[in-house]
Design a protein around this motif. Structure first.
Motif, PDB file in Angstrom:
ATOM      1  N   GLY A  24       0.787  -1.221   0.000  1.00  0.00           N
ATOM      2  CA  GLY A  24       0.000   0.000   0.000  1.00  0.00           C
ATOM      3  C   GLY A  24       0.818   1.268   0.000  1.00  0.00           C
ATOM      4  N   ALA A  25       2.143   1.141  -0.071  1.00  0.00           N
ATOM      5  CA  ALA A  25       3.035   2.316  -0.082  1.00  0.00           C
ATOM      6  C   ALA A  25       3.394   2.686  -1.515  1.00  0.00           C
ATOM      7  CB  ALA A  25       4.296   2.030   0.712  1.00  0.00           C
ATOM      8  N   THR A  26       3.656   3.975  -1.746  1.00  0.00           N
ATOM      9  CA  THR A  26       4.037   4.410  -3.092  1.00  0.00           C
ATOM     10  C   THR A  26       5.546   4.372  -3.300  1.00  0.00           C
ATOM     11  OG1 THR A  26       4.000   6.710  -2.342  1.00  0.00           O
ATOM     12  CG2 THR A  26       2.005   5.862  -3.391  1.00  0.00           C
ATOM     13  N   LEU A  27       6.300   4.203  -2.220  1.00  0.00           N
ATOM     14  CA  LEU A  27       7.749   4.065  -2.341  1.00  0.00           C
ATOM     15  C   LEU A  27       8.139   2.616  -2.071  1.00  0.00           C
ATOM     16  CD1 LEU A  27       9.147   7.223  -0.495  1.00  0.00           C
ATOM     17  CD2 LEU A  27       8.855   6.880  -2.944  1.00  0.00           C
ATOM     18  N   THR A  28       8.952   2.064  -2.959  1.00  0.00           N
ATOM     19  CA  THR A  28       9.460   0.702  -2.802  1.00  0.00           C
ATOM     20  C   THR A  28      10.970   0.770  -2.608  1.00  0.00           C
ATOM     21  OG1 THR A  28       7.724  -0.275  -4.192  1.00  0.00           O
ATOM     22  CG2 THR A  28       9.759  -1.537  -3.934  1.00  0.00           C
ATOM     23  N   PRO A  29      11.497   0.331  -1.472  1.00  0.00           N
ATOM     24  CA  PRO A  29      12.949   0.355  -1.284  1.00  0.00           C
ATOM     25  C   PRO A  29      13.676  -0.365  -2.422  1.00  0.00           C
ATOM     26  CG  PRO A  29      11.879  -0.124   0.793  1.00  0.00           C
ATOM     27  CD  PRO A  29      10.800  -0.154  -0.257  1.00  0.00           C
ATOM     28  N   SER A  30      14.742   0.241  -2.909  1.00  0.00           N
ATOM     29  CA  SER A  30      15.536  -0.368  -3.991  1.00  0.00           C
ATOM     30  C   SER A  30      16.480  -1.388  -3.363  1.00  0.00           C
ATOM     31  CB  SER A  30      16.318   0.717  -4.739  1.00  0.00           C
ATOM     32  OG  SER A  30      15.437   1.656  -5.308  1.00  0.00           O
ATOM     33  N   ALA A  31      15.879  -2.469  -2.920  1.00  0.00           N
ATOM     34  CA  ALA A  31      16.622  -3.526  -2.231  1.00  0.00           C
ATOM     35  C   ALA A  31      16.194  -4.873  -2.792  1.00  0.00           C
ATOM     36  CB  ALA A  31      16.359  -3.473  -0.730  1.00  0.00           C
ATOM     37  N   VAL A  32      17.171  -5.757  -2.968  1.00  0.00           N
ATOM     38  CA  VAL A  32      16.925  -7.099  -3.483  1.00  0.00           C
ATOM     39  C   VAL A  32      17.596  -8.089  -2.540  1.00  0.00           C
ATOM     40  CG1 VAL A  32      17.320  -8.712  -5.390  1.00  0.00           C
ATOM     41  CG2 VAL A  32      16.799  -6.317  -5.877  1.00  0.00           C
ATOM     42  N   GLY A  33      16.896  -9.159  -2.222  1.00  0.00           N
ATOM     43  CA  GLY A  33      17.484 -10.146  -1.337  1.00  0.00           C
ATOM     44  C   GLY A  33      16.918 -11.526  -1.571  1.00  0.00           C
ATOM     45  N   LEU A  34      17.451 -12.472  -0.854  1.00  0.00           N
ATOM     46  CA  LEU A  34      16.968 -13.843  -0.904  1.00  0.00           C
ATOM     47  C   LEU A  34      16.462 -14.232   0.473  1.00  0.00           C
ATOM     48  CD1 LEU A  34      19.747 -15.646  -2.995  1.00  0.00           C
ATOM     49  CD2 LEU A  34      17.561 -14.743  -3.803  1.00  0.00           C
ATOM     50  N   ASP A  35      15.335 -14.926   0.494  1.00  0.00           N
ATOM     51  CA  ASP A  35      14.814 -15.455   1.738  1.00  0.00           C
ATOM     52  C   ASP A  35      15.618 -16.692   2.129  1.00  0.00           C
ATOM     53  OD1 ASP A  35      13.236 -15.726   3.918  1.00  0.00           O
ATOM     54  OD2 ASP A  35      11.333 -15.635   2.834  1.00  0.00           O
ATOM     55  N   ASP A  36      15.347 -17.211   3.334  1.00  0.00           N
ATOM     56  CA  ASP A  36      16.095 -18.379   3.801  1.00  0.00           C
ATOM     57  C   ASP A  36      15.876 -19.601   2.918  1.00  0.00           C
ATOM     58  OD1 ASP A  36      17.074 -16.893   5.887  1.00  0.00           O
ATOM     59  OD2 ASP A  36      15.463 -17.456   7.257  1.00  0.00           O
ATOM     60  N   ASP A  37      14.724 -19.640   2.222  1.00  0.00           N
ATOM     61  CA  ASP A  37      14.463 -20.765   1.325  1.00  0.00           C
ATOM     62  C   ASP A  37      14.888 -20.492  -0.110  1.00  0.00           C
ATOM     63  OD1 ASP A  37      12.616 -18.925   0.569  1.00  0.00           O
ATOM     64  OD2 ASP A  37      10.837 -20.169   0.926  1.00  0.00           O
ATOM     65  N   GLY A  38      15.608 -19.367  -0.315  1.00  0.00           N
ATOM     66  CA  GLY A  38      16.130 -19.048  -1.645  1.00  0.00           C
ATOM     67  C   GLY A  38      15.198 -18.248  -2.513  1.00  0.00           C
ATOM     68  N   ALA A  39      14.017 -17.908  -2.005  1.00  0.00           N
ATOM     69  CA  ALA A  39      13.062 -17.126  -2.795  1.00  0.00           C
ATOM     70  C   ALA A  39      13.490 -15.660  -2.842  1.00  0.00           C
ATOM     71  CB  ALA A  39      11.662 -17.255  -2.216  1.00  0.00           C
ATOM     72  N   LEU A  40      13.142 -14.996  -3.943  1.00  0.00           N
ATOM     73  CA  LEU A  40      13.540 -13.611  -4.171  1.00  0.00           C
ATOM     74  C   LEU A  40      12.674 -12.655  -3.365  1.00  0.00           C
ATOM     75  CD1 LEU A  40      15.346 -11.721  -5.992  1.00  0.00           C
ATOM     76  CD2 LEU A  40      13.370 -11.600  -7.517  1.00  0.00           C
ATOM     77  N   LEU A  41      13.316 -11.688  -2.727  1.00  0.00           N
ATOM     78  CA  LEU A  41      12.635 -10.611  -2.021  1.00  0.00           C
ATOM     79  C   LEU A  41      13.013  -9.292  -2.677  1.00  0.00           C
ATOM     80  CD1 LEU A  41      13.379 -11.646   1.686  1.00  0.00           C
ATOM     81  CD2 LEU A  41      11.217 -11.950   0.476  1.00  0.00           C
ATOM     82  N   VAL A  42      12.025  -8.452  -2.917  1.00  0.00           N
ATOM     83  CA  VAL A  42      12.284  -7.124  -3.487  1.00  0.00           C
ATOM     84  C   VAL A  42      11.509  -6.105  -2.670  1.00  0.00           C
ATOM     85  CG1 VAL A  42      12.054  -5.626  -5.501  1.00  0.00           C
ATOM     86  CG2 VAL A  42      12.630  -8.032  -5.812  1.00  0.00           C
ATOM     87  N   GLY A  43      12.174  -5.037  -2.262  1.00  0.00           N
ATOM     88  CA  GLY A  43      11.488  -3.982  -1.547  1.00  0.00           C
ATOM     89  C   GLY A  43      11.738  -4.002  -0.056  1.00  0.00           C
ATOM     90  N   LEU A  44      10.698  -3.681   0.715  1.00  0.00           N
ATOM     91  CA  LEU A  44      10.843  -3.511   2.155  1.00  0.00           C
ATOM     92  C   LEU A  44      11.314  -4.779   2.857  1.00  0.00           C
ATOM     93  CD1 LEU A  44      10.535  -1.581   4.548  1.00  0.00           C
ATOM     94  CD2 LEU A  44       8.147  -2.324   4.747  1.00  0.00           C
ATOM     95  N   ALA A  45      10.770  -5.935   2.453  1.00  0.00           N
ATOM     96  CA  ALA A  45      11.171  -7.190   3.099  1.00  0.00           C
ATOM     97  C   ALA A  45      12.666  -7.430   2.930  1.00  0.00           C
ATOM     98  CB  ALA A  45      10.375  -8.351   2.519  1.00  0.00           C
ATOM     99  N   ALA A  46      13.189  -7.111   1.749  1.00  0.00           N
ATOM    100  CA  ALA A  46      14.624  -7.274   1.507  1.00  0.00           C
ATOM    101  C   ALA A  46      15.422  -6.280   2.340  1.00  0.00           C
ATOM    102  CB  ALA A  46      14.930  -7.103   0.022  1.00  0.00           C
ATOM    103  N   ARG A  47      14.956  -5.027   2.390  1.00  0.00           N
ATOM    104  CA  ARG A  47      15.710  -4.013   3.141  1.00  0.00           C
ATOM    105  C   ARG A  47      15.745  -4.317   4.635  1.00  0.00           C
ATOM    106  NH1 ARG A  47      13.451   1.776   4.317  1.00  0.00           N
ATOM    107  NH2 ARG A  47      12.769   0.574   6.131  1.00  0.00           N
TER     108      ARG A  47
END
Length: 566
Positions: free
Chosen positions: A30-53
């Motif tokens: 619901g936010a208009t800003l998405t953090p420019s962050a990319v990461g991997l979860d513990d199971d190897g799934a891709l995270l983009v945005g706040l969860a990654a940051r």
């Protein structure tokens, strides 16, 4: 539908021009800003945005941020067992923004206007365009960020002749542009800046002070990536606190010990003095190149999240002897302008026709040789053909001649930059052409550079004596290999991506895990209990209960550390 995208160092955003106005597209949270962050979860799934940051401080080896600073370079970032280039990481952010826009609009999105710092060079612009293509977007135009901000400010609707300066300080880059409006034309008079100066550098000032204050405990672990990311996160929070107050406490937990630093606004300004001084030179250069004085400007427009800092606003006020304009939202101005440009591209009837001209941000030219004192031949000297801040599209030519008797070939190296020696500029390519043997200086060569609105550079070299001609269109090596681009796109598309509807839960859990590591004692135990309770609700898979539990978790975390920020 053409969307407008602000691909930022710290945060990114997407907007669309629809029904006569700009609509900012919310992400899955619901936010208009998405953090420019990319990461991997513990199971190897891709995270983009706040969860990654949020996982940056707890899982630095699985998280990437600030990669925009390295666009156009070969720098690789390793996440898990794979390495990603800056443009691939940017493509993952763009793909998420594209998915958000499609969910919001209810239709496929294939075209976009993407903003870039005005001071991005040719390689950086091409890398940004390629990132868009990797994300499955046709990049209709790369729009300079200060020009986008000017559109957001509304100068495309002004009738009177006016001049403005856009001061754009973001998370990782700094741009200054001088713009003039007259008779429906927006003309960029000059652009300059620093691609390695932004809010992240002001954070580093606080990090350095924290390390100095607790030298024995924190400096010994200087190589630790986990400690570095925790310090950066704490510095970001403290800097934001200093934006609204005169004092802030920076706190870091490391090896079961909490370290703090009290910072006053006055002390922060003194420590940041070298950075504040670096803001002045681009402003001076932009005014000089535009042939203007500060009094010729109607207004100074502040753009970029880092311009919220009082120390920056005071510095700008001192520079011009008056207060700058803060009429546009510093985080949203660029994406609003990108959406307006997208509307202009689609020729929306609600937007009156406006002509926009831009400038070449760097000088373009060739390497030459010259005879120095005593007849010694000096090589590797830069000879500009198109000077920086020339209005584009532009075509300029220059005459050169052979340097040696009997010379049969001439090799022009193509460079971009301002340094006198080509070794300090950016090499873009080369053109080789045959010449008839003659005495030195008797054979002339006309070298023409053409530069269009999208940054396409074409070089045409002509030998008038023989009508021999060579042409070169500057393309990046990766652009030549379409199958390779398709293969890279397929690899990125095949990554296991968390569904959008799970983003809120993953971001909340990542924040809670970060808090668990940040606090000690009873507070840590309390956070651990909150995590266990939330994970138990997640296991139940009841959406209504999950939503309620997530709100309770976030409220509890807000009580502990204050509201989360973008």
């Amino acid at each position: 539908m053409i969307i407008g995208i602000d691909l930022g160092t710290t945060n990114s955003a997407v907007g669309v021009w629809r029904e006569g106005k700009v609509e900012l597209v919310p992400n899955s949270l619901g936010a208009t800003l998405t953090p420019s962050a990319v990461g991997l979860d513990d199971d190897g799934a891709l995270l983009v945005g706040l969860a990654a940051r949020e996982r940056r401080s707890t899982h630095p080896h699985l998280t990437a941020t600030t990669f925009k600073r390295y666009m156009g370079t070969t720098r690789a970032t390793k996440l898990g067992d794979k390495s990603y280039s800056p443009e691939e990481l940017s493509a993952l952010v763009l793909a998420r923004l594209k998915a958000d826009a499609e969910a919001y609009l209810g239709e496929p999105v294939r075209e976009a206007v993407i903003t870039v710092p005005a001071y991005f060079n040719d390689k950086q612009r091409k890398a940004t365009r390629r990132a868009g293509e990797l994300a499955g977007l046709k990049v209709e135009r790369l729009l300079n960020e200060p020009t986008a901000a000017a559109l957001a400010y509304g100068i495309h609707e002004l009738a009177d002749e006016s001049r403005f300066l856009v001061f754009d300080l973001g998370g990782g880059t700094f741009d200054v542009s001088v713009l003039e409006i007259f008779e429906g034309v927006i003309e960029v008079r000059a652009s300059t800046g620093d691609n390695r100066l932004g809010g992240e550098d002001f954070n580093k000032v606080l990090v350095d002070r924290m390390r100095a204050e607790h030298r024995e405990a924190l400096s010994a672990d200087a190589p630790s990536e986990a400690l570095a990311t925790r310090l950066e996160a704490a510095a970001e929070k403290a800097r934001r606190a200093l934006t609204v107050g005169d004092r802030a406490e920076m706190a870091v937990t490391w090896k079961d010990q909490t370290y703090t630093l009290d910072v006053t606004a006055e002390a922060f300004e003194a420590a940041a003095a070298p950075l504040l001084a670096k803001l002045k030179e681009p402003v001076t250069r932009a005014l000089r190149d535009g042939g203007l004085r500060p009094d010729d400007l109607k207004e100074i427009i502040l753009v970029g999240g880092a311009t919220r800092m009082p120390v920056v606003r005071r510095t700008v006020t001192r520079m011009f002897g008056r207060f700058p304009s803060t009429a546009v939202h510093p985080d949203e101005a660029v994406v609003i302008g990108a959406a307006i440009q997208a509307g202009l591209k689609s020729r929306d009837a609600a937007l009156k026709d406006v002509v926009m001209t831009d400038v070449c941000p760097y000088s373009l030219g060739v390497d030459v040789a010259e005879h120095g004192p005593g007849g010694m031949l000096r090589t590797g000297i830069f000879s500009p053909v198109i000077e920086r801040n020339t209005v584009v599209p532009a075509s300029r030519s220059k005459i050169f001649s052979t340097m040696q008797n009997g010379q049969r070939k001439v090799l022009f190296g193509i460079y971009q930059g301002e340094a006198r020696m080509v070794s300090e500029n950016v090499r873009l390519g080369e053109v080789e052409i045959s010449v008839p043997p003659a005495r030195a200086g008797e054979i002339s060569l006309e070298c023409r550079f053409s530069y269009d609105i999208n940054g396409l550079i074409e070089i045409d070299v002509l030998v008038p004596q023989t009508n021999e001609r060579r042409q070169l269109v500057i393309v990046d090596e990766d652009d030549r290999d379409a199958p390779d681009l398709e293969a890279r796109r397929a690899v990125l598309a095949a990554l296991k991506v968390n569904p959008r509807d799970a983003d809120a839960n993953r971001a909340a859990l990542a924040r809670a895990q970060r808090c668990y590591e940040m606090f000690l004692g009873e507070v840590r135990e309390h956070v651990g209990m909150l995590i266990s309770q939330f994970e138990g609700v997640l296991d139940g898979q009841d959406p209504r209960q999950i939503d309620a539990a997530r709100q309770q978790l976030l409220a509890a975390l807000d009580e502990l550390e204050g509201e989360s920020f973008l």
